[in-house]
Design a protein around this motif. Sequence first.
Motif, PDB file in Angstrom:
ATOM      1  N   ALA A 289     -11.162  -3.500  41.915  1.00 24.12           N
ATOM      2  CA  ALA A 289      -9.806  -3.140  41.306  1.00 24.12           C
ATOM      3  C   ALA A 289      -9.392  -4.098  40.163  1.00 24.12           C
ATOM      4  O   ALA A 289      -9.111  -5.201  40.283  1.00 24.12           O
ATOM      5  CB  ALA A 289      -9.050  -2.700  42.018  1.00 24.12           C
ATOM      6  N   PRO A 290      -9.062  -3.492  38.594  1.00 21.71           N
ATOM      7  CA  PRO A 290      -8.633  -4.709  37.724  1.00 21.71           C
ATOM      8  C   PRO A 290      -6.966  -4.591  37.918  1.00 21.71           C
ATOM      9  O   PRO A 290      -6.534  -4.372  37.093  1.00 21.71           O
ATOM     10  CB  PRO A 290      -8.919  -3.431  36.572  1.00 21.71           C
ATOM     11  CG  PRO A 290      -8.870  -2.196  36.986  1.00 21.71           C
ATOM     12  CD  PRO A 290      -9.158  -2.152  38.388  1.00 21.71           C
ATOM     13  N   VAL A 291      -6.516  -5.309  38.995  1.00 22.34           N
ATOM     14  CA  VAL A 291      -5.285  -5.620  39.262  1.00 22.34           C
ATOM     15  C   VAL A 291      -5.164  -7.143  39.231  1.00 22.34           C
ATOM     16  O   VAL A 291      -6.122  -7.836  39.413  1.00 22.34           O
ATOM     17  CB  VAL A 291      -4.779  -5.129  40.663  1.00 22.34           C
ATOM     18  CG1 VAL A 291      -4.681  -3.450  40.647  1.00 22.34           C
ATOM     19  CG2 VAL A 291      -5.423  -5.395  41.746  1.00 22.34           C
ATOM     20  N   ASP A 292      -4.065  -7.553  39.041  1.00 20.92           N
ATOM     21  CA  ASP A 292      -3.433  -8.992  38.854  1.00 20.92           C
ATOM     22  C   ASP A 292      -3.071  -9.537  40.006  1.00 20.92           C
ATOM     23  O   ASP A 292      -3.540 -10.649  40.353  1.00 20.92           O
ATOM     24  CB  ASP A 292      -2.815  -9.343  37.839  1.00 20.92           C
ATOM     25  CG  ASP A 292      -3.324  -8.779  36.458  1.00 20.92           C
ATOM     26  OD1 ASP A 292      -4.074  -9.335  35.626  1.00 20.92           O
ATOM     27  OD2 ASP A 292      -2.752  -7.632  36.006  1.00 20.92           O
ATOM     28  N   THR A 293      -2.350  -8.969  40.808  1.00 17.80           N
ATOM     29  CA  THR A 293      -1.712  -9.437  41.970  1.00 17.80           C
ATOM     30  C   THR A 293      -1.660  -8.346  43.090  1.00 17.80           C
ATOM     31  O   THR A 293      -1.599  -7.077  42.874  1.00 17.80           O
ATOM     32  CB  THR A 293      -0.260  -9.585  41.594  1.00 17.80           C
ATOM     33  OG1 THR A 293       0.074 -10.338  40.516  1.00 17.80           O
ATOM     34  CG2 THR A 293       0.672 -10.124  42.961  1.00 17.80           C
ATOM     35  N   VAL A 294      -1.869  -8.843  44.509  1.00 20.15           N
ATOM     36  CA  VAL A 294      -2.095  -7.876  45.607  1.00 20.15           C
ATOM     37  C   VAL A 294      -1.144  -8.360  46.367  1.00 20.15           C
ATOM     38  O   VAL A 294      -1.061  -9.741  46.845  1.00 20.15           O
ATOM     39  CB  VAL A 294      -3.498  -7.908  46.145  1.00 20.15           C
ATOM     40  CG1 VAL A 294      -3.690  -6.904  47.429  1.00 20.15           C
ATOM     41  CG2 VAL A 294      -4.487  -7.491  45.018  1.00 20.15           C
ATOM     42  N   CYS A 295      -0.158  -7.296  47.188  1.00 17.57           N
ATOM     43  CA  CYS A 295       0.655  -7.611  47.983  1.00 17.57           C
ATOM     44  C   CYS A 295       0.139  -7.433  49.276  1.00 17.57           C
ATOM     45  O   CYS A 295      -0.561  -6.303  49.793  1.00 17.57           O
ATOM     46  CB  CYS A 295       1.981  -7.167  47.809  1.00 17.57           C
ATOM     47  SG  CYS A 295       2.684  -7.342  46.446  1.00 17.57           S
TER      48      CYS A 295
END
Length: 299
Positions: free
Chosen positions: A28-34
């Motif tokens: 996934a091209p996401v920067d931050t994950v919670c």
Amino acid sequence: MKLTLGPVLYNWEPSVWRDFYFRIADEAPVDTVCVGEVVCSKRLPFFQDLVPEVVERLAAAGKEVLLSSQALITLERERRQTASLAREADLLVEANDVTALAHLVGRAHAVGPYVNVYNESSLAWLARNGARRVCLPPELPASSIAALAKACSDVELEVWSFGRVPLAISARCYHARLHKLTKDNCQFVCGKDPDGLPTDTLDGQAFLSVNGVQTLSSTYANLIGSLPDLAAMGIAACRLSPQTCDMVAVASAFRGVADGMLDPAEGQHALDLICVEACFSNGFFSGTAGAHHTAAAAV
């Protein structure tokens, strides 16, 4: 613009929960994950031992990891868990209840969408307390978001941009009551509905979605058509809330629009194909009824 993947709100099987985050890390091209349990503390023991493994995998993939706290604290046990998370976590903590804020004073932290931040004074107070980023409540209209972004340059603002909208959370468990069970003996029936339990009106119209003690919208919030407006306001990140659809594909569509590789209409078309059974909404952002959806919400 950055992309944040919010915490899983539903009661997924531990192996499904772990594998979901592993795929997010790898694809996934996401920067931050919670990561963390926001809705019901009774679910936490099922996947708690998997958290270090998931965090390590996400960090190795270059993702920033936030540890999300619970959104409603009702028990002494939950208060102690929240205090322990806030005081001892090595990673940035996302406070989803004011209970956590008292333990984060003077330390860099994030504030989640369950803390009501409706005006400039609240935002400024959180910044003085140590907040470095704030995910705004999803019911705010574009005009309020723009005003908050203009008022405080010390805090990165994030906007809820995809997924069922959290509307309420209660000490009572709707899922348990529906199945004629008590909250203390719920048998974790919320696990039967990994995307929330649809709730219709008496005349059969889709209305809400139930997730244990949490009430969500029936529709999926979708601001992909408004990403250029959010960027112009100075919004730092968009939050994607996990659903059972292909979240890697969802993130890729948002990434394409945010980076200018897709225009908003192309991004919307991609989401229509990914989330075939979902109804989208952007009414809160456009200042109308929350469940409404327009092709492009006006600022």
